[in-house]
Design a protein around this motif. Structure first.
Motif, PDB file in Angstrom:
ATOM      1  N   UNK A  34       0.836  -1.201   0.000  1.00 14.59           N
ATOM      2  CA  UNK A  34       0.000   0.000   0.000  1.00 14.59           C
ATOM      3  C   UNK A  34       0.871   1.252   0.000  1.00 14.59           C
ATOM      4  N   UNK A  35       1.882   1.283   0.867  1.00 17.56           N
ATOM      5  CA  UNK A  35       2.743   2.466   0.939  1.00 17.56           C
ATOM      6  C   UNK A  35       3.542   2.616  -0.352  1.00 17.56           C
ATOM      7  N   UNK A  36       4.071   1.500  -0.827  1.00 17.78           N
ATOM      8  CA  UNK A  36       4.852   1.534  -2.072  1.00 17.78           C
ATOM      9  C   UNK A  36       3.997   2.082  -3.218  1.00 17.78           C
ATOM     10  N   UNK A  37       2.723   1.694  -3.264  1.00 15.48           N
ATOM     11  CA  UNK A  37       1.834   2.192  -4.327  1.00 15.48           C
ATOM     12  C   UNK A  37       1.703   3.712  -4.288  1.00 15.48           C
ATOM     13  N   UNK A  38       1.833   4.274  -3.085  1.00 14.41           N
ATOM     14  CA  UNK A  38       1.672   5.718  -2.945  1.00 14.41           C
ATOM     15  C   UNK A  38       2.961   6.473  -3.264  1.00 14.41           C
ATOM     16  N   UNK A  39       4.046   5.730  -3.507  1.00 14.02           N
ATOM     17  CA  UNK A  39       5.336   6.382  -3.784  1.00 14.02           C
ATOM     18  C   UNK A  39       5.495   6.700  -5.258  1.00 14.02           C
ATOM     19  N   UNK A  40       4.421   6.507  -6.029  1.00 12.84           N
ATOM     20  CA  UNK A  40       4.463   6.856  -7.441  1.00 12.84           C
ATOM     21  C   UNK A  40       5.475   5.994  -8.215  1.00 12.84           C
ATOM     22  N   UNK A  72      -5.596  17.474   5.741  1.00 14.85           N
ATOM     23  CA  UNK A  72      -5.690  16.069   6.082  1.00 14.85           C
ATOM     24  C   UNK A  72      -6.233  15.309   4.883  1.00 14.85           C
ATOM     25  N   UNK A  73      -5.841  14.056   4.736  1.00 14.53           N
ATOM     26  CA  UNK A  73      -6.359  13.298   3.607  1.00 14.53           C
ATOM     27  C   UNK A  73      -7.880  13.220   3.643  1.00 14.53           C
ATOM     28  N   UNK A  74      -8.439  13.054   2.459  1.00 14.94           N
ATOM     29  CA  UNK A  74      -9.890  13.017   2.333  1.00 14.94           C
ATOM     30  C   UNK A  74     -10.510  11.837   3.040  1.00 14.94           C
ATOM     31  N   UNK A  75      -9.698  10.782   3.238  1.00 14.24           N
ATOM     32  CA  UNK A  75     -10.219   9.610   3.931  1.00 14.24           C
ATOM     33  C   UNK A  75     -10.978   9.965   5.190  1.00 14.24           C
ATOM     34  N   UNK A  95      -5.274  22.815  -4.580  1.00 14.92           N
ATOM     35  CA  UNK A  95      -4.689  22.663  -3.256  1.00 14.92           C
ATOM     36  C   UNK A  95      -3.939  21.359  -3.123  1.00 14.92           C
ATOM     37  N   UNK A  96      -3.903  20.588  -4.192  1.00 24.39           N
ATOM     38  CA  UNK A  96      -3.247  19.295  -4.122  1.00 24.39           C
ATOM     39  C   UNK A  96      -1.755  19.489  -4.365  1.00 24.39           C
ATOM     40  N   UNK A  97      -0.910  19.204  -3.375  1.00 27.96           N
ATOM     41  CA  UNK A  97       0.522  19.466  -3.529  1.00 27.96           C
ATOM     42  C   UNK A  97       1.192  18.455  -4.456  1.00 27.96           C
ATOM     43  N   UNK A  98       2.429  18.772  -4.832  1.00 35.15           N
ATOM     44  CA  UNK A  98       3.215  17.904  -5.716  1.00 35.15           C
ATOM     45  C   UNK A  98       3.481  16.550  -5.072  1.00 35.15           C
ATOM     46  N   UNK A  99       3.684  15.528  -5.897  1.00 38.27           N
ATOM     47  CA  UNK A  99       4.057  14.226  -5.324  1.00 38.27           C
ATOM     48  C   UNK A  99       5.475  14.294  -4.770  1.00 38.27           C
ATOM     49  N   UNK A 100       5.769  13.388  -3.800  1.00 38.20           N
ATOM     50  CA  UNK A 100       7.067  13.437  -3.126  1.00 38.20           C
ATOM     51  C   UNK A 100       8.226  13.310  -4.113  1.00 38.20           C
ATOM     52  N   UNK A 101       8.025  12.564  -5.196  1.00 40.52           N
ATOM     53  CA  UNK A 101       9.131  12.306  -6.101  1.00 40.52           C
ATOM     54  C   UNK A 101       9.584  13.580  -6.809  1.00 40.52           C
ATOM     55  N   UNK A 102       8.725  14.596  -6.829  1.00 42.27           N
ATOM     56  CA  UNK A 102       9.121  15.839  -7.486  1.00 42.27           C
ATOM     57  C   UNK A 102       9.657  16.853  -6.484  1.00 42.27           C
ATOM     58  N   UNK A 103       9.740  16.436  -5.222  1.00 39.38           N
ATOM     59  CA  UNK A 103      10.122  17.399  -4.208  1.00 39.38           C
ATOM     60  C   UNK A 103      11.393  16.921  -3.545  1.00 39.38           C
ATOM     61  N   UNK A 158      -0.264  11.947  -6.584  1.00 36.48           N
ATOM     62  CA  UNK A 158      -0.161  11.003  -5.483  1.00 36.48           C
ATOM     63  C   UNK A 158      -1.087  11.447  -4.371  1.00 36.48           C
ATOM     64  N   UNK A 159      -1.580  10.499  -3.591  1.00 40.70           N
ATOM     65  CA  UNK A 159      -2.460  10.896  -2.488  1.00 40.70           C
ATOM     66  C   UNK A 159      -1.744  11.817  -1.519  1.00 40.70           C
ATOM     67  N   UNK A 160      -2.548  12.614  -0.862  1.00 38.15           N
ATOM     68  CA  UNK A 160      -2.019  13.602   0.072  1.00 38.15           C
ATOM     69  C   UNK A 160      -1.301  12.976   1.236  1.00 38.15           C
ATOM     70  N   UNK A 161      -1.648  11.711   1.548  1.00 33.99           N
ATOM     71  CA  UNK A 161      -0.992  11.013   2.643  1.00 33.99           C
ATOM     72  C   UNK A 161       0.510  11.180   2.610  1.00 33.99           C
ATOM     73  N   UNK A 162       1.076  11.042   1.409  1.00 36.64           N
ATOM     74  CA  UNK A 162       2.529  11.055   1.321  1.00 36.64           C
ATOM     75  C   UNK A 162       3.076  12.476   1.460  1.00 36.64           C
ATOM     76  N   UNK A 163       2.188  13.472   1.601  1.00 38.46           N
ATOM     77  CA  UNK A 163       2.609  14.842   1.902  1.00 38.46           C
ATOM     78  C   UNK A 163       2.567  15.098   3.391  1.00 38.46           C
TER      79      UNK A 163
END
Lengths: 195, 195, 195
Positions: free
Chosen positions: A130-136, B47-50, C5-13, C47-52
């Motif tokens: 699940x976490x890996x999937x979120x790492x793009x 916070x995430x939409x979840x 309001x959706x921030x960039x994915x971690x891989x771009x930061x 990517x989901x906001x979780x990873x932000x």
């Protein structure tokens, strides 16, 4: 003019619209089309973006298959208990012929070991995947991870329950661990700055 | 004019504002009001939409209850070990009266079987329920799923620890599996295109 | 004008851009800068906001460390089985010297108990920690929760495998449970309105 980057929930999208293997889970055009925008604008409770993530959906598919596989082991364990008349609890034995059937049986224990090994390995996968999937990750690479793990664990269960000659089971276990270690290391690389 | 569909985090919302049973987790009006928009615009880390998803919140509630139930089994196991003087490790026995108490006990094993059965069933629920919550199910139907599972597992534990007559425990187990199979099938239906 | 309001994915930061200990996972300026906006506008599958979420990333780091720790126990168990020649399956014993090595061994059982105790405690943490991270907790307090749990479980494993004098292991177990109970109670407080 109102613009949203939050895509439509899966239930409003035909599965065929999903874009595979491109790292995009929504056609880029749709995300910017006025139609998509106004549809999104009317939606008060959008589904989380996770379910727009093709890699996450793929992970979910394989995970659910593996959970169903674990449920099947539980059902087989129950059937072996009934067939071999070996119950873990006196109250079960009493209902099935008498207290003499409150006993262990090597076939039952084999099922339980297969189930336990699944818990030790599939449950961590549910987290790591699940976490890996979120790492793009690259969708193609990600699906190879999930596929290898899934096949490895299914072969592990078959090798366990059918007593295939060693080291079939150990090889299946080791192969299934490779994507798990790979995912764990990639997660650590991404999250170490946040420890 | 900037418009966001990302709702406010839960901490800024009174619980009473949540809309139950409508599939919406935020009042539609608020999502489009200028006030909500500017509040969201000032927020850098939403916070995430979840956590805006009433179904997901309901799932979280029942899951946490079941995890606490598992912690209670662990505490009971420890108490039974002390009362029956049956320890799994020599070092524990030495501290509690001597090496002769390094032994198994049927009551301790019963607690451990109840705990293990919980792991086999509650941990998969934590995964299936989370994914199912993200599939935008009917809130009423979803909560019936969670409620049946939760009650089934609590009855299972009571039947196990109090040695209730068979087949009470097996029936509770089977009833609790029904929502799990239902959720697993719905997840497979939604994710099969992504395998 | 398109605004997201959706921030960039971690891989771009760059990791260094993350803001620690402020409850913000993205610099507020970047979230509103025209550059960020147009970059986000071109992105179809964010990517989901979780990873932000810095708290969630911290949770992920500690969780992955603990999963790797569990994998290490599994590897140690296999090594002890080979060294003590004690195999759980006849087919394994046959490959490693003969059926007489199809037997139990106290050292192997010790490893298995350590592994099982990890399953009983680390898997619930994977759930509680993830949900707790989404509740917008103070980043400093959250990381104290994760750190105590992680250290407690590592000490638990060391105390188990090295047979440290009682009650080292039980104390480590109890200390690690404290953040779990704290997180469970906070989740219940937040989700009780949704039961």
């Amino acid at each position: 003019m109102p613009v949203s980057n939050c895509p439509d929930p899966p239930s409003r999208r035909k599965p065929g619209e999903a874009v595979f293997g491109t790292g995009q889970s929504l056609p880029a055009a749709q995300a910017r089309s006025p139609l998509a925008v106004s549809a999104a604008g009317d939606r008060a409770a959008p589904s989380p973006k996770m379910m727009e993530n093709a890699v996450f959906m793929s992970f979910t598919f394989y995970s659910t298959i593996l959970i169903l596989k674990m449920y099947v082991i539980a059902i087989i364990t129950g059937q072996v208990r009934l067939r071999k008349k070996a119950f873990a609890n006196p109250e079960d034995a009493l209902r099935n012929g008498g207290l003499q059937y409150y006993r262990e049986d090597p076939d039952v224990e084999r099922c339980r070991r297969a189930h336990r090994n699944d818990m030790e390995n599939i449950f961590p996968f549910l987290f790591l995947g699940a976490i890996y999937s979120l790492l793009d990750p690259s969708p193609a690479v990600a699906r190879i991870h999930f596929f290898i793990f899934c096949v490895g664990r299914i072969v592990h269960t078959i090798a366990y329950l059918l007593r295939l000659k060693a080291p079939t089971r150990s090889v299946a276990y080791s192969v299934a661990q490779l994507p798990c270690f790979s995912m764990a290391l990639q997660i650590l690389l991404a999250t170490t700055p946040y420890w």
